[in-house]
Motif scaffolding. Structure first.
Motif, PDB file in Angstrom:
ATOM      1  N   ARG A 180      28.394 167.834  36.002  1.00 24.23           N
ATOM      2  CA  ARG A 180      28.925 167.337  34.729  1.00 24.23           C
ATOM      3  C   ARG A 180      28.165 166.071  34.356  1.00 24.23           C
ATOM      4  N   VAL A 181      27.666 166.021  33.121  1.00 21.77           N
ATOM      5  CA  VAL A 181      26.778 164.925  32.728  1.00 21.77           C
ATOM      6  C   VAL A 181      27.189 164.368  31.370  1.00 21.77           C
ATOM      7  N   LEU A 182      27.238 163.046  31.286  1.00 16.52           N
ATOM      8  CA  LEU A 182      27.241 162.342  30.007  1.00 16.52           C
ATOM      9  C   LEU A 182      25.806 161.864  29.812  1.00 16.52           C
ATOM     10  N   ASP A 183      25.116 162.448  28.842  1.00 13.02           N
ATOM     11  CA  ASP A 183      23.680 162.233  28.675  1.00 13.02           C
ATOM     12  C   ASP A 183      23.435 161.211  27.576  1.00 13.02           C
TER      13      ASP A 183
ATOM     14  N   PRO B 289      29.882 156.027  26.096  1.00 16.00           N
ATOM     15  CA  PRO B 289      30.011 154.664  26.632  1.00 16.00           C
ATOM     16  C   PRO B 289      29.016 154.348  27.740  1.00 16.00           C
ATOM     17  N   LEU B 290      28.521 155.373  28.441  1.00 20.46           N
ATOM     18  CA  LEU B 290      27.636 155.136  29.574  1.00 20.46           C
ATOM     19  C   LEU B 290      26.987 156.438  29.991  1.00 20.46           C
ATOM     20  N   LYS B 291      25.984 156.311  30.833  1.00 20.21           N
ATOM     21  CA  LYS B 291      25.386 157.480  31.481  1.00 20.21           C
ATOM     22  C   LYS B 291      26.234 157.821  32.695  1.00 20.21           C
ATOM     23  N   LEU B 292      26.411 159.111  32.936  1.00 20.23           N
ATOM     24  CA  LEU B 292      27.220 159.526  34.074  1.00 20.23           C
ATOM     25  C   LEU B 292      26.804 160.917  34.510  1.00 20.23           C
ATOM     26  N   ALA B 293      26.722 161.118  35.811  1.00 21.75           N
ATOM     27  CA  ALA B 293      26.498 162.453  36.370  1.00 21.75           C
ATOM     28  C   ALA B 293      27.457 162.638  37.529  1.00 21.75           C
ATOM     29  N   VAL B 294      28.186 163.749  37.509  1.00 20.67           N
ATOM     30  CA  VAL B 294      29.127 164.075  38.574  1.00 20.67           C
ATOM     31  C   VAL B 294      28.682 165.382  39.199  1.00 20.67           C
TER      32      VAL B 294
ATOM     33  N   ILE C  82      35.603 161.406  36.871  1.00 18.41           N
ATOM     34  CA  ILE C  82      35.742 162.811  36.482  1.00 18.41           C
ATOM     35  C   ILE C  82      36.674 162.919  35.274  1.00 18.41           C
ATOM     36  N   GLY C  83      37.771 162.147  35.302  1.00 18.45           N
ATOM     37  CA  GLY C  83      38.681 162.131  34.155  1.00 18.45           C
ATOM     38  C   GLY C  83      38.005 161.616  32.898  1.00 18.45           C
ATOM     39  N   LEU C  84      37.122 160.609  33.044  1.00 23.65           N
ATOM     40  CA  LEU C  84      36.389 160.081  31.898  1.00 23.65           C
ATOM     41  C   LEU C  84      35.511 161.157  31.274  1.00 23.65           C
ATOM     42  N   PHE C  85      34.812 161.908  32.126  1.00 21.34           N
ATOM     43  CA  PHE C  85      33.985 162.993  31.591  1.00 21.34           C
ATOM     44  C   PHE C  85      34.836 164.012  30.849  1.00 21.34           C
ATOM     45  N   GLU C  86      35.933 164.452  31.459  1.00 22.61           N
ATOM     46  CA  GLU C  86      36.757 165.494  30.850  1.00 22.61           C
ATOM     47  C   GLU C  86      37.342 165.025  29.517  1.00 22.61           C
ATOM     48  N   LEU C  87      37.652 163.739  29.405  1.00 21.04           N
ATOM     49  CA  LEU C  87      38.171 163.204  28.146  1.00 21.04           C
ATOM     50  C   LEU C  87      37.119 163.315  27.048  1.00 21.04           C
ATOM     51  N   HIS C  88      35.895 162.915  27.351  1.00 19.72           N
ATOM     52  CA  HIS C  88      34.839 162.998  26.339  1.00 19.72           C
ATOM     53  C   HIS C  88      34.472 164.456  26.054  1.00 19.72           C
ATOM     54  N   TRP C  89      34.525 165.291  27.059  1.00 14.98           N
ATOM     55  CA  TRP C  89      34.249 166.710  26.835  1.00 14.98           C
ATOM     56  C   TRP C  89      35.262 167.306  25.850  1.00 14.98           C
ATOM     57  N   SER C  90      36.524 166.951  25.997  1.00 13.43           N
ATOM     58  CA  SER C  90      37.556 167.517  25.131  1.00 13.43           C
ATOM     59  C   SER C  90      37.426 167.048  23.692  1.00 13.43           C
ATOM     60  N   HIS C  91      36.825 165.874  23.478  1.00 15.45           N
ATOM     61  CA  HIS C  91      36.681 165.332  22.122  1.00 15.45           C
ATOM     62  C   HIS C  91      35.349 165.703  21.476  1.00 15.45           C
ATOM     63  N   ALA C  92      34.417 166.219  22.260  1.00 19.45           N
ATOM     64  CA  ALA C  92      33.064 166.462  21.753  1.00 19.45           C
ATOM     65  C   ALA C  92      33.000 167.761  20.952  1.00 19.45           C
ATOM     66  N   MET C  93      31.966 167.827  20.082  1.00 16.04           N
ATOM     67  CA  MET C  93      31.721 169.014  19.278  1.00 16.04           C
ATOM     68  C   MET C  93      30.717 169.904  19.997  1.00 16.04           C
ATOM     69  N   HIS C  94      30.771 171.193  19.712  1.00 17.07           N
ATOM     70  CA  HIS C  94      29.774 172.099  20.271  1.00 17.07           C
ATOM     71  C   HIS C  94      28.376 171.692  19.819  1.00 17.07           C
TER      72      HIS C  94
END
Length: 342
Positions: A162-165, A223-228, A260-272
């Motif tokens: 899971r990545v915030l790029d 908000p930041l770069k993240l890789a899980v 992991i919760g931070l990623f899932e929160l942004h994933w749920s708000h993001a557009m395809h």
């Protein structure tokens, strides 16, 4: 036989028979996993063009049985070919192919081993007093070390990444690594900051990943770069602006759960992630336009993405507003979301 001879005698005997005996126990190909005897016989076959096991043993001071065993080992490594039926001549495989293949296999083994280092860290204890936080969070410093760690984590993944790029990037993207992960069934989910849509080459690369199974979404800002990696590791910068020099490696803990919760929160708000146009139908065009608008891009950036003029984008936006009876872009976005177009 040479096993009982001193090193100087073995080297002299090797030279007399034309066998390049190394000066010490490690030969020039020791890095490929070849021992001294394997290296001697392989190099001898290269120079002679072929010989029987007895001939090779005699020339290099080995018993025939020992030479045959070494040759079988070389066959298993792809360096030597067995004699054809009815013949005794062993031959060397071409080094440009055989050694390259052996080198690649060793590289794969080393990468796998490097990917398991972090697992071994769980058993590592410097002292009872220092075992706590030092095991949960580790600071990695230097671009090379960060890039190598990220590659190792990818090689060690079992189930999902899971990545915030978000720019800046430590290194150029490595599509081959991600393609390999997708090829072996690893789930890849990524949320991209909308700035990536301004780079046509990177956008095309992401779409190639999507076609192979990556699930991608986009947000105007992250908000930041993240890789899980799985639920075992997370990688993130120490602070904003340090992405290229200092990162944190987080192991299983409440902090990892929070990331992991931070990623899932942004994933749920993001557009395809906007898909490329497949037809000139207004529905397809409007759907992609809505996704780009929702990603926070300006009209100029959208025009570059769609390869049209800025005035054309503005006209399409007006068509959308008219279609939904909206007075503003925001109202058009609300109506589009209600119609499940976003």
């Amino acid at each position: 036989m040479t096993d009982g001879l001193p090193a100087q005698g073995r080297r002299r005997l090797g030279r007399e028979w034309g066998c390049p005996v190394p000066e010490s126990g490690a030969g020039r190909f020791a890095g490929l996993g070849l021992d001294a005897a394997e290296e001697e016989l392989y190099l001898r076959l290269l120079s002679d063009g072929g010989a029987s096991a007895r001939q090779l043993g005699a020339r290099c001071g080995l018993a025939a049985e020992r030479a045959a065993a070494v040759l079988e080992s070389l066959v298993a490594q792809g360096l030597v070919e067995r004699p054809s039926p009815g013949r005794e001549q062993w031959t060397a495989a071409a080094p440009d192919v055989a050694l390259e293949e052996l080198l690649l296999r060793r590289e794969v083994e080393l990468r796998r081993a490097r990917g398991r280092i972090n697992e071994l860290m769980r058993t590592y204890r410097r002292s009872p007093a220092e075992a706590g936080m030092a095991e949960l969070v580790e600071v990695i410093t230097g671009r090379g070390a960060i890039a190598e760690l990220w590659r190792s984590l990818q090689l060690g993944v079992r189930e999902q990444v899971r990545v915030l790029d978000k720019p800046p990037y430590v290194r150029r993207s490595d599509p081959e690594t991600e393609l390999a992960l997708l090829g072996r069934g690893v789930e890849m989910r990524a949320v991209y900051e909308s700035r990536v849509l301004r780079e046509p080459e990177r956008t095309a690369e992401i779409r190639s990943f999507i076609r192979l199974g990556e699930r991608a979404r986009v947000l105007p800002e992250l908000p930041l770069k993240l890789a899980v990696v799985d639920a075992r590791w997370a990688l993130l910068p120490v602070s904003a602006g340090t992405e290229l020099e200092h990162v944190l490696l987080v192991r299983p803990s409440s902090l990892l759960d929070a990331l992991i919760g931070l990623f899932e929160l942004h994933w749920s708000h993001a557009m395809h992630f906007p898909a490329p146009d497949t037809a000139d139908e207004p529905e397809d065009r409007h759907h992609r336009l809505l996704a780009l608008l929702a990603s926070g891009l300006t009209d100029e950036s959208i025009a570059r993405q769609l390869v049209v003029s800025t005035r054309t984008v503005q006209r399409w936006v007006r068509e959308l507003m008219d279609r939904f009876g909206a007075r503003t872009r925001f109202q058009a976005g609300i109506q589009a979301a209600r119609a499940d177009l976003l």
